[in-house]
Motif scaffolding. Sequence first.
Motif, mmCIF file in Angstrom:
data_model
loop_
_atom_site.group_PDB
_atom_site.id
_atom_site.type_symbol
_atom_site.label_atom_id
_atom_site.label_comp_id
_atom_site.label_asym_id
_atom_site.label_seq_id
_atom_site.Cartn_x
_atom_site.Cartn_y
_atom_site.Cartn_z
ATOM 1 N N VAL A 1 0.835 -1.205 0.000
ATOM 2 C CA VAL A 1 0.000 0.000 0.000
ATOM 3 C C VAL A 1 0.864 1.248 0.000
ATOM 4 O O VAL A 1 1.968 1.268 0.556
ATOM 5 N N LYS A 2 0.309 2.257 -0.649
ATOM 6 C CA LYS A 2 0.951 3.577 -0.649
ATOM 7 C C LYS A 2 -0.168 4.602 -0.603
ATOM 8 O O LYS A 2 -1.109 4.524 -1.393
ATOM 9 N N ALA A 3 -0.070 5.524 0.329
ATOM 10 C CA ALA A 3 -1.073 6.576 0.499
ATOM 11 C C ALA A 3 -2.480 5.978 0.642
ATOM 12 O O ALA A 3 -3.442 6.497 0.082
ATOM 13 N N GLY A 4 -2.571 4.839 1.351
ATOM 14 C CA GLY A 4 -3.865 4.230 1.621
ATOM 15 C C GLY A 4 -4.433 3.375 0.501
ATOM 16 O O GLY A 4 -5.481 2.771 0.660
ATOM 17 N N ALA A 5 -3.766 3.310 -0.624
ATOM 18 C CA ALA A 5 -4.263 2.526 -1.765
ATOM 19 C C ALA A 5 -3.420 1.258 -1.937
ATOM 20 O O ALA A 5 -2.185 1.318 -1.880
ATOM 21 N N ALA A 6 -4.096 0.129 -2.148
ATOM 22 C CA ALA A 6 -3.400 -1.134 -2.404
ATOM 23 C C ALA A 6 -2.881 -1.132 -3.835
ATOM 24 O O ALA A 6 -3.637 -0.936 -4.786
ATOM 25 N N GLU B 1 8.121 3.470 -7.110
ATOM 26 C CA GLU B 1 8.675 4.783 -7.444
ATOM 27 C C GLU B 1 8.239 5.828 -6.413
ATOM 28 O O GLU B 1 7.071 5.881 -6.023
ATOM 29 N N GLY B 2 9.181 6.605 -5.953
ATOM 30 C CA GLY B 2 8.877 7.646 -4.981
ATOM 31 C C GLY B 2 8.900 7.156 -3.540
ATOM 32 O O GLY B 2 8.779 7.956 -2.615
ATOM 33 N N GLY B 3 9.056 5.859 -3.337
ATOM 34 C CA GLY B 3 9.121 5.304 -1.985
ATOM 35 C C GLY B 3 7.803 5.441 -1.242
ATOM 36 O O GLY B 3 6.772 5.801 -1.798
ATOM 37 N N GLY B 4 7.839 5.141 0.032
ATOM 38 C CA GLY B 4 6.665 5.283 0.893
ATOM 39 C C GLY B 4 5.677 4.131 0.856
ATOM 40 O O GLY B 4 4.641 4.189 1.506
#
Length: 180
Positions: free
Chosen positions: A90-95, A113-116
């Motif tokens: 997940v990234k920013a709450g999205a799977a 890309e962009g990490g996190g």
Amino acid sequence: MKKTFALNTEPHVADVGGTELLFQPEVMGDDFMDAYAELREAQRGSGVDPDDLSGADPDQLRQISRALRSFLAYLMLPESADLLTRLHVVKAGAALESFTNLEEAEAYAAAVEGGGARVRDALRLPDRVLVELLEWVIELYGGGERPPMSSSASAPASPPGGRPGTGASRSRGSTRTRGR
């Protein structure tokens, strides 16, 4: 003389917050013991004392949690096993993607890309629920007691031999009560 033994044919159901997890109706003893031995080995291999988690590293705790999920999944029907072991990146709450292998999920998360990006269990459960499920399946398939994994976990000593005493017990003696 004839004795009939019943075999469970219906799955065992664990209702976890409204999600039903289906467990195999019967598990052969040696299969259960092998899976339990793998769980214990993973716990020992993590270097964490399961009875004292205070000084444990978070990555070691995650390893134990994955091993526990794998053990439980081994005893489940396939759809429930998939749900319990599935991982989401997940990234920013999205799977972004789903996996069943932790190493693959971590590699994918590191390459986003962009990490996190983070790896999360698809079915998020508190550790206490996983432990309660563990205790429940031990009761279901192991006869209610943790399987012995070392010589110190052997059966309790037999009671001493001899005849019971015949003396009267004070607690069993009659007592006078007022008004009778």
